[in-house]
Design a protein around this motif. Structure first.
Motif, PDB file in Angstrom:
ATOM      1  N   LYS A 158      -6.688  -2.372   9.702  1.00  0.00           N
ATOM      2  CA  LYS A 158      -5.987  -1.919  10.659  1.00  0.00           C
ATOM      3  C   LYS A 158      -4.923  -0.773  10.016  1.00  0.00           C
ATOM      4  O   LYS A 158      -4.867   0.454  10.579  1.00  0.00           O
ATOM      5  CB  LYS A 158      -5.055  -2.869  11.368  1.00  0.00           C
ATOM      6  N   THR A 159      -4.367  -1.377   8.946  1.00  0.00           N
ATOM      7  CA  THR A 159      -3.345  -0.510   8.281  1.00  0.00           C
ATOM      8  C   THR A 159      -3.906   0.721   7.805  1.00  0.00           C
ATOM      9  O   THR A 159      -3.591   1.706   7.786  1.00  0.00           O
ATOM     10  CB  THR A 159      -2.490  -1.292   7.508  1.00  0.00           C
ATOM     11  N   THR A 160      -5.199   0.585   7.144  1.00  0.00           N
ATOM     12  CA  THR A 160      -5.954   1.546   6.406  1.00  0.00           C
ATOM     13  C   THR A 160      -6.161   2.627   7.503  1.00  0.00           C
ATOM     14  O   THR A 160      -5.942   4.102   7.264  1.00  0.00           O
ATOM     15  CB  THR A 160      -7.168   0.944   5.680  1.00  0.00           C
ATOM     16  N   LEU A 173       4.556  -2.844  13.675  1.00  0.00           N
ATOM     17  CA  LEU A 173       4.704  -4.032  14.313  1.00  0.00           C
ATOM     18  C   LEU A 173       4.368  -5.568  13.389  1.00  0.00           C
ATOM     19  O   LEU A 173       4.890  -6.294  14.081  1.00  0.00           O
ATOM     20  CB  LEU A 173       3.857  -4.291  15.807  1.00  0.00           C
ATOM     21  N   ASP A 174       4.132  -5.157  12.310  1.00  0.00           N
ATOM     22  CA  ASP A 174       3.470  -6.191  11.427  1.00  0.00           C
ATOM     23  C   ASP A 174       4.829  -6.571  10.365  1.00  0.00           C
ATOM     24  O   ASP A 174       5.445  -5.698   9.749  1.00  0.00           O
ATOM     25  CB  ASP A 174       2.340  -5.724  10.660  1.00  0.00           C
ATOM     26  N   PRO A 175       5.223  -7.842  10.559  1.00  0.00           N
ATOM     27  CA  PRO A 175       6.202  -8.287   9.635  1.00  0.00           C
ATOM     28  C   PRO A 175       6.145  -8.177   8.349  1.00  0.00           C
ATOM     29  O   PRO A 175       6.677  -7.980   7.327  1.00  0.00           O
ATOM     30  CB  PRO A 175       6.511  -9.922  10.131  1.00  0.00           C
ATOM     31  N   SER A 212       4.926  -5.573   7.125  1.00  0.00           N
ATOM     32  CA  SER A 212       5.557  -4.165   6.795  1.00  0.00           C
ATOM     33  C   SER A 212       4.785  -3.275   5.842  1.00  0.00           C
ATOM     34  O   SER A 212       5.306  -2.422   5.070  1.00  0.00           O
ATOM     35  CB  SER A 212       6.858  -4.106   6.178  1.00  0.00           C
ATOM     36  N   THR A 213       3.450  -3.366   6.124  1.00  0.00           N
ATOM     37  CA  THR A 213       2.562  -2.690   5.021  1.00  0.00           C
ATOM     38  C   THR A 213       2.669  -1.187   4.985  1.00  0.00           C
ATOM     39  O   THR A 213       2.694  -0.200   4.215  1.00  0.00           O
ATOM     40  CB  THR A 213       0.971  -3.191   5.192  1.00  0.00           C
ATOM     41  N   ALA A 214       2.667  -0.600   6.534  1.00  0.00           N
ATOM     42  CA  ALA A 214       2.514   0.836   6.896  1.00  0.00           C
ATOM     43  C   ALA A 214       3.977   1.254   6.335  1.00  0.00           C
ATOM     44  O   ALA A 214       4.120   2.149   5.952  1.00  0.00           O
ATOM     45  CB  ALA A 214       2.299   0.933   8.308  1.00  0.00           C
ATOM     46  N   ILE A 272       0.079   2.803  16.850  1.00  0.00           N
ATOM     47  CA  ILE A 272       0.675   1.174  16.589  1.00  0.00           C
ATOM     48  C   ILE A 272      -0.034   0.306  15.563  1.00  0.00           C
ATOM     49  O   ILE A 272      -1.326  -0.101  16.080  1.00  0.00           O
ATOM     50  CB  ILE A 272       0.911   0.661  18.066  1.00  0.00           C
ATOM     51  N   ASP A 273       0.476  -0.025  14.605  1.00  0.00           N
ATOM     52  CA  ASP A 273      -0.152  -0.790  13.791  1.00  0.00           C
ATOM     53  C   ASP A 273       0.416  -2.127  14.088  1.00  0.00           C
ATOM     54  O   ASP A 273       1.498  -2.750  14.201  1.00  0.00           O
ATOM     55  CB  ASP A 273       0.171  -0.494  12.283  1.00  0.00           C
ATOM     56  N   THR A 274      -0.647  -3.308  14.245  1.00  0.00           N
ATOM     57  CA  THR A 274      -0.240  -4.614  14.670  1.00  0.00           C
ATOM     58  C   THR A 274      -0.628  -5.720  13.590  1.00  0.00           C
ATOM     59  O   THR A 274      -1.484  -5.377  12.724  1.00  0.00           O
ATOM     60  CB  THR A 274      -0.833  -5.118  15.928  1.00  0.00           C
TER      61      THR A 274
HETATM   62 MG   LIG Z   1      -2.119  -4.215   7.890  1.00  0.00          MG
END
Ligand SMILES: [Mg+2]
Ligand SMILES: Nc1ncnc2c1ncn2[C@@H]1O[C@H](COP(=O)(O)OP(=O)(O)OP(=O)(O)O)[C@@H](O)[C@H]1O
Length: 219
Positions: A15-17, A38-40, A42-44, A82-84
């Motif tokens: 997802k993040t990639t 939106l991911d806790p 916080s990778t992005a 939006i990244d989840t």
């Molecule tokens: Mg991710």
């Protein structure tokens, strides 16, 4: 402003990639692009921290604040991704609700495909154009495996993006230095595949993906 939700309830499927790479493809195409993280985990957002002022902008927020954040963007952006997180909370529901297009990355493995079906179910319930993206596929594997998986998903009314993203070390390596393959190795196969996926995504956003996905009943 077009909004893409990257929604898959499977951890580590890309997802993040795909979010960062499609975002940078947009930036390189002259678009004003933002990522909402939106991911806790916080990778992005952490990827963005290492980029200084270089676009895309990355906004880290809570799922319940998504509507307000999007409203506050006004006409400031052409494209928002939006990244989840991979959890089954409200994040993917709210992201899908806000989106014009839903992308669900997955590896071509039976266990991952099961998670895909659950993610597609949620997006279909919200009548959003939804596409699975085959990611991290081994270049050594027979092409027929992907095509057979595409066919089987098709019998369930689930569409798969034409461009398969193959497994390449440059994704992880570029992420580690807060870049993308488009920046660290613009002539790589990875970069070519991402640009092809991006162009197809833009086509979907610009008209082709105007109708909600219709799933076959009983699938
Ligand atoms: Mg991710
Ligand atoms: N096509 C690819 N080729 C090689 N490595 C990949 C590819 N796609 C993703 N990866 C790697 O797989 C790992 C997980 O990818 P990523 O962080 O994008 O997944 P995710 O779905 O966002 O995970 P999470 O659910 O934890 O947020 C990362 O180390 C990333 O570099």
């Amino acid at each position: 402003m077009k909004v893409i939700a990257m929604a898959a309830r499977k951890g580590g499927c890309g997802k993040t990639t795909l979010t960062t790479h499609l975002a940078v493809a947009g930036v390189q195409n002259g678009k004003r692009v933002a990522i909402i993280d939106l991911d806790p985990q916080s990778t992005a957002a952490e990827w963005s921290d290492g980029r200084g002022d270089d676009p895309p902008d990355v906004i880290s927020t809570q799922p319940t604040r998504l509507g307000k954040v999007l409203a506050g963007m006004g006409d400031g952006y052409d494209l928002v991704l939006i990244d989840t997180p991979p959890t089954t909370g409200e994040a993917d529901r709210l992201a899908i609700e806000a989106a014009n297009l839903v992308l669900i990355p997955t590896r071509i493995q039976t266990s991952d495909i099961a998670a895909v079906l659950r993610s597609v179910e949620r997006a279909a319930g919200q009548e959003k154009p939804t596409f699975v993206v085959f990611n991290d596929e081994s270049a050594a594997r027979r092409k027929s495996v992907a095509e057979e998986t595409r066919r089987v998903l098709g019998t369930k009314g689930i569409e798969v993006a034409p461009q398969i993203i193959h497994s390449r070390v440059v994704y992880g390596e570029s992420q580690d230095v807060s870049r993308t393959a488009l920046e660290t190795d613009p002539t790589s196969t990875a970069a070519v595949e991402i640009r092809s996926l991006y162009e197809w995504v833009v086509q979907q956003l610009n008209g082709k993906a105007t109708k909600p996905q219709k799933r076959k009943t009983g699938a």
